[in-house]
Motif scaffolding. Sequence first.
Motif, short mmCIF file in Angstrom:
data_model
loop_
_atom_site.label_atom_id
_atom_site.label_comp_id
_atom_site.label_asym_id
_atom_site.label_seq_id
_atom_site.Cartn_x
_atom_site.Cartn_y
_atom_site.Cartn_z
N GLN A 26 0.83 -1.21 0.00
CA GLN A 26 0.00 0.00 0.00
C GLN A 26 0.86 1.26 0.00
OE1 GLN A 26 -2.53 -0.44 3.41
NE2 GLN A 26 -4.22 -1.21 2.18
N ILE A 30 0.84 4.28 -2.70
CA ILE A 30 0.56 5.67 -2.37
C ILE A 30 1.69 6.56 -2.90
CG2 ILE A 30 0.33 7.32 -0.47
CD1 ILE A 30 -0.95 5.05 1.16
N ARG A 117 -6.69 16.51 1.13
CA ARG A 117 -7.43 15.41 0.51
C ARG A 117 -7.00 14.07 1.08
NH1 ARG A 117 -6.00 16.73 -5.53
NH2 ARG A 117 -3.99 16.63 -4.50
N ASP A 118 -5.72 13.98 1.47
CA ASP A 118 -5.21 12.72 2.00
C ASP A 118 -6.10 12.17 3.08
OD1 ASP A 118 -3.14 12.86 0.32
OD2 ASP A 118 -1.62 13.39 1.80
N HIS A 119 -6.53 13.07 3.95
CA HIS A 119 -7.30 12.65 5.11
C HIS A 119 -8.56 11.91 4.67
CE1 HIS A 119 -8.53 12.73 9.23
NE2 HIS A 119 -9.69 13.24 8.90
N THR A 120 -9.31 12.47 3.72
CA THR A 120 -10.54 11.84 3.27
C THR A 120 -10.25 10.62 2.40
OG1 THR A 120 -11.35 14.07 3.10
CG2 THR A 120 -12.81 12.34 2.34
N ILE A 121 -9.34 10.78 1.44
CA ILE A 121 -9.16 9.72 0.45
C ILE A 121 -8.47 8.51 1.07
CG2 ILE A 121 -8.04 9.10 -1.71
CD1 ILE A 121 -8.41 11.96 -2.62
N LEU A 122 -7.37 8.74 1.78
CA LEU A 122 -6.65 7.60 2.33
C LEU A 122 -7.27 7.14 3.65
CD1 LEU A 122 -3.00 8.80 1.64
CD2 LEU A 122 -4.42 7.30 0.26
N GLY A 123 -7.78 8.10 4.42
CA GLY A 123 -8.30 7.76 5.74
C GLY A 123 -9.51 6.85 5.69
N SER A 124 -10.29 6.93 4.60
CA SER A 124 -11.51 6.12 4.54
C SER A 124 -11.23 4.73 4.00
CB SER A 124 -12.55 6.82 3.67
OG SER A 124 -12.06 7.01 2.37
N LYS A 125 -9.98 4.48 3.60
CA LYS A 125 -9.63 3.17 3.07
C LYS A 125 -8.95 2.33 4.16
CE LYS A 125 -10.74 4.91 -0.98
NZ LYS A 125 -11.34 6.11 -0.41
N PRO A 126 -8.94 1.05 3.97
CA PRO A 126 -8.30 0.21 5.00
C PRO A 126 -6.77 0.33 4.97
CG PRO A 126 -9.10 -1.16 3.21
CD PRO A 126 -9.56 0.23 2.92
N VAL A 127 -6.26 1.48 5.29
CA VAL A 127 -4.82 1.70 5.33
C VAL A 127 -4.51 2.20 6.73
CG1 VAL A 127 -2.90 2.92 4.26
CG2 VAL A 127 -4.98 2.54 2.96
N ASN A 128 -3.53 1.61 7.40
CA ASN A 128 -3.31 2.09 8.76
C ASN A 128 -2.50 3.38 8.79
OD1 ASN A 128 -0.54 1.48 9.07
ND2 ASN A 128 -1.06 -0.66 9.48
#
Lengths: 544, 265
Positions: A26, A30, A117-128
Amino acid sequence: MSDFKTLILLDRCKGLFEKAGMDYVQMRRILQVKLTMDGRRASTLIGKTSRSADPEELSNQFMKSLWIYAVMGVVMIPLVVMGHNLIFQMSFVFGILMFMIMTSLISDFSSVLLDVRDHTILGSKPVNVKTINMAKAIHIMIYLFFITGSLTAAPLAGALFRYGILFFLVFVLEICLMDLLIVAITALLYWLVLRFFDGEKLKDIINYVQISLTMVMAVGYQLLARVFNLVDLQIGYEAHWWHVFLFPVWFAAPFEMLFGGHRGEAIIVFSLLSVFLPLLAVWIYVRTIPSFEANLRKLSNQTARKKGRGGQWPDVLGRWICRSREEQVFFRFALGMIRKERDYKLKVYPSLGLSLIVPFIFMFNTFHSGSSWEDIRSGNSYLLLYFCGLVVPSAVMMLQYTSSPKGAWIFDTVPLRDHVPVYKGTLKACIVQLILPIFVVESIVFTLIFGVRILPDLLVILVMTLLYTVISFRLMGLEMPFTEPAQAGTQSGKAGLMLLLFLILGAMAGLHLAFRFSTSGVYVLLAVAFIANITVWKLAFRNL
Amino acid sequence: MSESNHEPIISIQGLEMNYGGKQVLKGINLDVYEGQIIGYIGPNGAGKSTTVKIMLGLVKGYSGRVRIFGKDISNGEVEYKARIGYVPEVAEMYDSLTPQEYLTFVGELYGLERRLADHKAQRLMEQFGLEEVYFNRISSLSKGMRQKVLLISSLLHNPDILFLDEPLSGLDANSVMVVKEMLANLAAEGKTIFYSSHIMEVVEKISSRIILLNEGNVVADGSFEQLQEQLHEGTLEEIFTELTGYHEHKDTAARIVSIVKEVQR
């Protein structure tokens, strides 16, 4: 999306990241996306925005911009290898490096540090969270590596040949420490600004850093010649307590200590500072990350603003210099656009600053070539004030561009009988907001230097500059103000026209010089220029 | 409703949230079951987006208990997100990428294999009539197209729960029909859909359950018919204004018109 060599290199450390609890696949993905986006972003140095729709063709823009840094690095070689005063030389080198890296970090890389945008785009995905933060850190490291690498390649090579391997290694180490300090300082700076102000303020600050970077690059070439003189200076170094605040001196201190032979207490303290302070700064930065992230949200949230400053005077001034009501409307509109549009500022303010400085650089040159101060004061050097006009063509040309060209529909839907008041009001706003302030500042300084005897000449120059503005406007053949998208090569596309305009400016100065034959000549010229001004202002807006 | 025999797929208990001294959520209790289409409505600032963001782990610092797929989400584990699709309120995307690049990226983050993600994305783009812009930059797309790309990005990994914040904004009437029908089909397949919208007619038609939020509290919860019965109101719009205590729309409109008329010619 191409695969990046950097990432293939990174693959070797795969096990390390996985042991630390990150999802390498992942993280790599990214980073790949981030690097791809970087390639499509315009650099301030090149000033090129991408137009073409083909992504692959553009993905290497960042790499291309590195050449400029490499060339700047070559310039630093003499500073490293010549001279015998290590602490001075290295302080200079580190000063330049710090300035270049920090400004480019702020101007080109803020969008990465501040990407909401990182917060919304990556944060909502299963990425720790660990994976996301590490990807961010590595992204910045890759960027810094390339910038620093291309900037320091030449001086490092020079150091290796001149002083040997040990010096080279110390140099590399100090550069790495400097990078750490820069990242930490930049991030802490953002944190401070975001803490006390809103996102718009931060964008403004970034905008001004970009402007100053562009300006320093332009003036830098002028100052370069002087630097070579400085290398020969043979001043003994004496440490003062206030040197503690000059970061570059810290980083230069180890070289003096190890290779220069001076081992004063101050030198040792500075050397220690250069090692421990960056580490401390990074430690503090890591501590503030959570609160930094929380404050980042301010970037997308708008806080209510109090009524802007400026108040009444645009109204009063507008009524005074604009005849029709429509013209006043567009005068005020343009005044606001010129003040607020960041793209316009970025394109025009550097040349504004330049035109403020250029007259003095020329004067300094005459001074250097042997003329005495008295000679200059009694001479014709005040005609250098014409160089103020250098900003006029680009300021006028940029009036047609905007970062939000889609807003232009408003011009077509309002009942405007003709477009003359639009152009007239805008041009007047440009004069009031940009050209007059420069002229006034310069005039005051020039009057101080040359005395009140030049006042009539200043008046002539003012009238000539106004004439020049309207001539520039007419020759450019502008589109409606603030309607065209700002695109690549907008400045260079009209290089021939720019040259012609500069020649016209030169001709005006020449004419002025010719009319100096008698004391009354100035007044004759003033009258002529005044009448020409009125006529041209009347004619220039026909057949638009 | 078949609430008795199933475990709730989402369970929220006593959810409270403060933003800078202001309480946005004042104790939400909610159980959502498989296959429900939930219309989550309320005035601006009622706390709809905040609830959704808390469930996705985007907003921290809440108090109360949130369980999704039977597990508390506060322990920082992110695996549950692999079964959730999300369309945020603001169409935030990496818009210098192309839909192809963005969608395969998102698909891979959800654990799909790259080829599969690409293939699936391309076919979904085709179905939405966007096959021509698959290789253009997202920044060059229209608002409706961006919204469709966003919708696709939330569906690629075949999620069990869909959180859709204003999913229909910018879509034309035909696309709205497609999306509405698609949501109904997905729900019939056992997917749970949790979505918010300001268009009451749409919410009225497609929701199996409507939850109305006002000032951080749930003020109504039930199917449209149940709400109609309880409140003796005809349309959802009327229920909405009734429950949010907004009765001034006529006065406000009249004041606006009187200000508009002030121009002298």
